[in-house]
Design an enzyme around this catalytic site. Sequence first.
Site, PDB file in Angstrom:
ATOM      1  CB  CYS A 105     -16.958   0.690-115.948  1.00 26.34           C
ATOM      2  SG  CYS A 105     -16.402  -0.845-115.234  1.00 26.34           S
ATOM      3  CE  LYS A 125     -21.445  -3.496-115.356  1.00 33.42           C
ATOM      4  NZ  LYS A 125     -21.134  -3.553-113.912  1.00 33.42           N
ATOM      5  CG  ASP A 147     -19.481   2.273-111.285  1.00 32.04           C
ATOM      6  OD1 ASP A 147     -19.736   1.873-112.422  1.00 32.04           O
ATOM      7  OD2 ASP A 147     -18.616   1.748-110.556  1.00 32.04           O
ATOM      8  CG  HIS A 204     -12.190  -0.519-113.433  1.00 35.36           C
ATOM      9  ND1 HIS A 204     -13.455  -1.021-113.649  1.00 35.36           N
ATOM     10  CD2 HIS A 204     -11.346  -1.593-113.458  1.00 35.36           C
ATOM     11  CE1 HIS A 204     -13.379  -2.340-113.805  1.00 35.36           C
ATOM     12  NE2 HIS A 204     -12.109  -2.708-113.688  1.00 35.36           N
ATOM     13  CG  HIS A 259     -20.264  -1.417-109.392  1.00 34.11           C
ATOM     14  ND1 HIS A 259     -20.075  -2.652-108.807  1.00 34.11           N
ATOM     15  CD2 HIS A 259     -19.838  -1.543-110.675  1.00 34.11           C
ATOM     16  CE1 HIS A 259     -19.568  -3.487-109.695  1.00 34.11           C
ATOM     17  NE2 HIS A 259     -19.419  -2.850-110.848  1.00 34.11           N
TER      18      HIS A 259
END
Length: 585
Positions: free
Chosen positions: A82, A374, A42, A143, A297
């Site tokens: 994500c 990201k 992640d 998620h 993360h």
Amino acid sequence: MLHLDLPWSWLAVTFSVLLCLKPSTSSDVSGSRPNILLLMADDLGIGDIGCYGNNTVRTPNIDRLSEGGVKLTHHITAASVCTPSRAAFLTGRYPIRSGMVSSSGYRVLQWAGASGGLPTNETTFAKILKDNDYATGLIGKWHLGLNCESSNDHCHHPLNHGFDHFYGMPFSPMADCAYWELSEKRVSLERKLSLCFQMVAFAALTLVAGRLTGLTWGSWMPVILSTIAATVLLMAWYFVGALIVHANCFLMKNYTITEQPMRLQRTTSLILEEVSSFLKRNKHGPFLLFVSFLHVHVPLTTTENFLGKSHHGLYGDNVEEMDWMVGQILDTLDKEGLTDSTLIYFTSDHGGSLESQFRNNQYGGWNGIYKGGKGMGGWEGGIRVPGIFRWPRMLPAGRVIDEPTSLMDVFPTVVQLGGGQVPQDRVIDGRDLLPLLLGNVQHSDHEFLLHYCERFLHAARWHQRDRGTVWKVHYMTPVFQPEGASACYGTAVCPCSGENVVQHDPPLLFDLSRDPSESHVLTPATEPSFYQVMERVQQAVEQHQQTLHPGPLQLDMLENIWRPWLQPCCGPFPLCWCDREDSRQ
């Protein structure tokens, strides 16, 4: 001369026979139905791993996978955040097709108690393999939503998307889970609640003053109601941090909440224990296990054994602990005799988070030579990720592939390996990777790959095979502030549209084959093929858009706000507290 030719001829024949007898990688994998182990980090940057060029962070176990398997260097995720990326991974489809995008600035699911999520009519690779007698499990981060209409309908739950077993975090790790110095939600909500409280409190005081001076007509009811509203807002402001922790930071096993809120320091050991149990329980196979790490993360929860051990602070410690977790999983495969019969895939859901900076500390990853990170639209740093496949005796060890590939390709690859059929009733954007991994074909099946930010097309790439060139066209790019720095105006991720996004006319053009860092914009003056490339890419974009029939957007505001009646809770609401993990410690 004859007496010299005969021995050499004999030696040549002997050498050929020995080559035939030498064990080699098999290119015939039909009907093999391997065990499948998918490992996804992640927020890991492609530059954080040794086998992708890092020489300061220690990742020996991931490097071992690369040495014994196939490494993809041009591996692309379908989104730079994500929720949409993971939806595309599981379904083999651009997230816009399943509605796993928004048009209102909500890039990911914001609450476990929201109604948005992976639609029930989407087909995951887990669902297909389960129907083909695979034991299927997901351990770690989900998620992709939980409930639709009540707190226990579980319409978006992993068990309703093809997984027999789920253990992990249905939402996502976040800084607010640990009251960390960084905050994705708490600070913003506290600011909004404080402003609302001040406004309502001022209104209440004005009404009171009016009543006392005889200037206000009517009853005391407006005063009472505004005072109650101010009190509620004050309490909400005070308790918002605790609300976030209880609402989003919890563990589930199948449909049961086991820990709310999470005790982060023991989560790593619990996940490893669950992985080991699944592998032992299903070692007679075949199985599909998706291990979706909570690392790396924020809040970068790291156990004591790894704290302060890396050269890159807490983030480096967390990367090295994740690599150790990979090693523990590989050791379990070895102990259970599963190594040779298991196809392993390692990747990250998107690029490293460059925005995770605070007080001169860097809490995000390194994306190597690639620009951005990201949440930064279509820039390469946010979507170029590691991709490693290992399958002993089947895939060639040490092979490196530079062809454009996608996380969406995992869908048709594992479906067909598992004896399933790729759905014919919908567009599947992924392509079977096996011929490329085996070396049976020279090029990837992807001629074009498109890069969305929410529902907006930011960029596209064209693999012009006859020239060996990969062109990248940017239609829109988020503004960096200041130019070249990591932050996008202080937000967690860059916006996809609006005043801080530039629409380019003409679009930006890069040749990734010569300029993977996207440093040199090509123009008609510097690139003779400029207009031909633009025209060909535009044709591909238009053809793609004709195939789009997106469903309701799952991440828009109405589907992405907290709804108390959807909140998973292991006690009487709002006292959501339980700890059912003590018996395992």
